[in-house]
Design a protein around this motif. Structure first.
Motif, PDB file in Angstrom:
ATOM      1  N   THR A 198       0.853  -1.060   0.102  1.00  0.00           N
ATOM      2  CA  THR A 198       0.092  -0.126  -0.016  1.00  0.00           C
ATOM      3  C   THR A 198       0.691   1.197  -0.079  1.00  0.00           C
ATOM      4  N   GLY A 199       2.322   1.039  -0.309  1.00  0.00           N
ATOM      5  CA  GLY A 199       3.098   2.279  -0.376  1.00  0.00           C
ATOM      6  C   GLY A 199       3.984   2.367   0.904  1.00  0.00           C
ATOM      7  N   GLY A 200       3.903   1.313   1.948  1.00  0.00           N
ATOM      8  CA  GLY A 200       4.893   1.364   2.820  1.00  0.00           C
ATOM      9  C   GLY A 200       6.071   0.606   2.423  1.00  0.00           C
ATOM     10  N   VAL A 201       7.441   1.133   3.191  1.00  0.00           N
ATOM     11  CA  VAL A 201       8.704   0.592   2.877  1.00  0.00           C
ATOM     12  C   VAL A 201       8.415  -1.032   3.020  1.00  0.00           C
ATOM     13  N   TRP A 202       9.616  -1.637   2.380  1.00  0.00           N
ATOM     14  CA  TRP A 202      10.087  -2.965   2.537  1.00  0.00           C
ATOM     15  C   TRP A 202       8.963  -4.042   2.513  1.00  0.00           C
ATOM     16  N   PRO A 203       8.106  -3.988   1.454  1.00  0.00           N
ATOM     17  CA  PRO A 203       6.883  -4.859   1.534  1.00  0.00           C
ATOM     18  C   PRO A 203       7.694  -6.452   1.521  1.00  0.00           C
ATOM     19  N   GLU A 204       7.260  -7.198   2.532  1.00  0.00           N
ATOM     20  CA  GLU A 204       8.032  -8.433   2.773  1.00  0.00           C
ATOM     21  C   GLU A 204       7.016  -9.307   3.534  1.00  0.00           C
ATOM     22  N   GLY A 205       7.750 -10.361   3.992  1.00  0.00           N
ATOM     23  CA  GLY A 205       7.126 -11.329   4.726  1.00  0.00           C
ATOM     24  C   GLY A 205       5.804 -12.047   4.292  1.00  0.00           C
ATOM     25  N   PRO A 206       5.795 -12.305   2.942  1.00  0.00           N
ATOM     26  CA  PRO A 206       4.593 -12.802   2.378  1.00  0.00           C
ATOM     27  C   PRO A 206       3.949 -14.061   2.818  1.00  0.00           C
ATOM     28  N   HIS A 207       2.850 -14.312   2.861  1.00  0.00           N
ATOM     29  CA  HIS A 207       2.087 -15.808   2.873  1.00  0.00           C
ATOM     30  C   HIS A 207       0.894 -15.608   2.031  1.00  0.00           C
TER      31      HIS A 207
END
Length: 565
Positions: free
Chosen positions: A187-196
């Protein structure tokens, strides 16, 4: 009943939230970050990040979601990743966030190892997660991003999703990965990660963390009809966060969702107990439990993380689990009897050198290491293996730790003692050291040594060393003659800010343990050949108070209600 945060934002989205039970966070106390969890036949299993500590990737099991037994480590022997650990010089590299999943009776733990200079992706397998030896050597795969997820689709194709958010098909037997496909950038936050990824009601739901690891940390979601997208962001994002609040639990994020045997949904996420003080969280990132309402065809509602939670009816309290590991919340009472293994909750900072630690008829024998606990490896990569340190997670806001030391140094700068250890850059230690032919206590809390003479009557006798927290803000280091409690004397104090690292900058948490070193003497990687060994016995750790808000606490497991045994 918990606050419906989504109704405040969306107005009309007001499903019934979880209720009927009360419990306290964190449920996995101490440094236990980036949780990933599943439920199998009524037993819940979680894996946790460990970075360069070893053994790594602990597996916890629970029947009731509040009592978590440490049953194994997926990475538990040097032969699984030869040379990786000793080649890793960074303090927060190593085993990043893992995912645990089960498919057709086989458990899988997938992770990425950073800092070794070699292929980073690792996939461990077992059919018996209660047995260290059963965990396989890893299938290695090329992973350019961290935080791999593992997902089986209905057609038995297997996918790995990583930071980015990038999706690739993977062969779980060879490690071969397919073409990368970017799914969603958050949504625009830094570091999109940790997906499940979860498949439910004809949708592929994608859950991620974004906003970084500090106070902007959040859980967001998107969904699609095809695994490759396009993904539609949830109108209720963020689904979970404590950003912008004064809550005691901050940095909430990096979650995973799972169901109990009644079909009720739960989630585990990481959080830090910092309140309004961003430099006071020595236990680091811990694991918190929250109930989730997920109605058919709708977006899930995640109850905000608090210290005291109201949620779905928990499973009946039950500590009847196989395996020989301790429960996360239990006190330590280790006498190191010969023939007994080193307890599972004790870990090293990297893989130790062969023979550096052994349980003997004199207790836990520790061979002096070339480097002190703060001795960073230099040009020779194997120097990383020359730290003789072993410790357990600090799991309580206040606690008492003590251990008996038998040690007779023969040459100057030979030393053994206790330490509260965050990284090799941040630690507090109390050692018994030979300094200019004088047996001394060495206290180091700021990088500057404070030396004081060991009483003459104590020389060549067992000494009990203590690390205690009587308040949530300060460590106290003391010593006494084992045979006479009246001799106990305080040697030094240190504020918890020394072991907190600044908000979001520390991925790890404090370990409480022991060390032995010759402080650089000798040649190559070895101390002088005549260096004595240090022996530790009567290892005791007892929790006192467990704070779940800035002012409220419950007694830790094993305490007597007043905070201590």
């Amino acid at each position: 009943m918990g606050l419906n945060i989504l109704s405040a934002w969306a107005g009309v989205y007001t499903p019934t939230l979880a209720q009927n039970s009360t419990y306290y966070n964190p449920v996995l106390k101490g440094w236990n970050s980036d949780p990933s969890c599943i439920q199998v036949n009524g037993t819940f299993f979680c894996v946790i990040s460990t970075f360069i500590s070893f053994p790594g990737l602990p597996i916890y099991a629970s029947k009731d979601l509040v009592n978590w037994k440490h049953i194994s480590h997926a990475w538990n022997r040097e032969s699984q990743l030869p040379g990786y650990s000793w080649a890793t010089t960074g303090q927060q590299q190593g085993m990043y966030a893992a995912t645990i999943r089960i498919h057709k009776g086989t458990f899988y733990v997938i992770c990425e190892y950073l800092g070794s200079g070699q292929t980073a992706g690792v996939l461990f397998k077992t059919t018996d997660p209660f047995d260290d030896k059963s965990w396989s050597d890893p299938v290695r795969f090329v992973a350019n991003k961290i935080d791999p997820d593992l997902f089986w689709d209905d057609d038995d194709k297997v996918y790995v999703a990583t930071q980015g958010i990038i999706l690739q098909e993977i062969d779980i037997n060879t490690g071969k990965v397919g073409t990368a496909k970017e799914l969603w950038n958050g949504t625009g936050g830094v570091w999109p990660e940790g997906p499940h990824i979860y498949k439910r009601d004809g949708y592929y739901y994608l859950l991620i963390a974004e906003g970084g690891t500090g106070t902007d940390h959040a859980v967001t979601m998107a969904r699609a009809k095809s695994i490759t997208g396009p993904y539609e962001p949830s109108p209720h994002n963020p689904h979970l966060t404590n950003r912008g609040t004064n809550e005691y639990f901050q940095t909430v994020g990096h979650a995973d969702l799972f169901q109990d045997t009644q079909g009720k949904w739960w989630g585990m996420a990481l959080a830090t107990r910092v309140g309004r003080n961003p430099n006071s969280y020595p236990m680091g990132r811990e694991s918190v439990l929250f109930p989730v309402t997920w109605n058919t065809g709708e977006w899930p509602v995640m109850q905000p993380v608090r210290g005291k939670m109201n949620g779905w009816a928990l499973p009946v309290l039950n500590r009847d689990l196989p395996g020989d590991g301790p429960f996360n919340s239990d006190p330590d009472k280790y006498d190191f009897a010969e023939g007994k293994p080193i307890p599972r909750n004790l870990v090293y900072w990297r893989v130790p050198r062969e023979g550096a630690f052994a349980v003997t008829d004199k207790g836990l024998q520790v061979v002096l290491g070339k480097n002190n606990v703060g001795g960073l490896p230099g040009g020779s990569q194997p120097a990383a293996s020359t730290i003789s340190f072993i410790g357990r997670r600090q799991t309580d806001t206040t606690f008492k730790f003590s251990v008996d030391l038998t040690f007779s140094p023969q040459e100057t700068m030979q030393e053994a003692g206790v330490t509260a250890f965050l990284t090799q850059n941040a630690f507090v230690q109390l050692g018994v050291i030979l300094n200019n032919q004088q047996l001394s206590f060495r206290f180091n809390a700021t990088g500057q040594d404070i030396l004081s003479a060991v009483p003459a009557a104590w020389v060549d006798k067992p000494i009990r060393l203590h690390i205690e927290m009587f308040t949530p803000n300060e460590y106290t280091f003391s010593a006494m003659l084992v045979s006479d409690e009246k001799t106990k004397m305080e040697v030094g104090k240190a504020p918890i800010t020394l072991l907190s690292g600044g908000l979001g900058s520390s991925f790890v948490g404090t370990l409480i343990g022991v060390y032995a070193t010759c402080n650089g003497a000798g040649s190559e990687l070895d101390c002088p050949s005549n260096a004595p060994k240090a022996y530790f016995t009567r290892w005791r750790y007892t929790g006192g108070r467990q704070y779940y808000s800035a002012t409220e606490f419950i007694p830790s497991v094993g305490s007597n209600g007043m905070g201590w045994n």
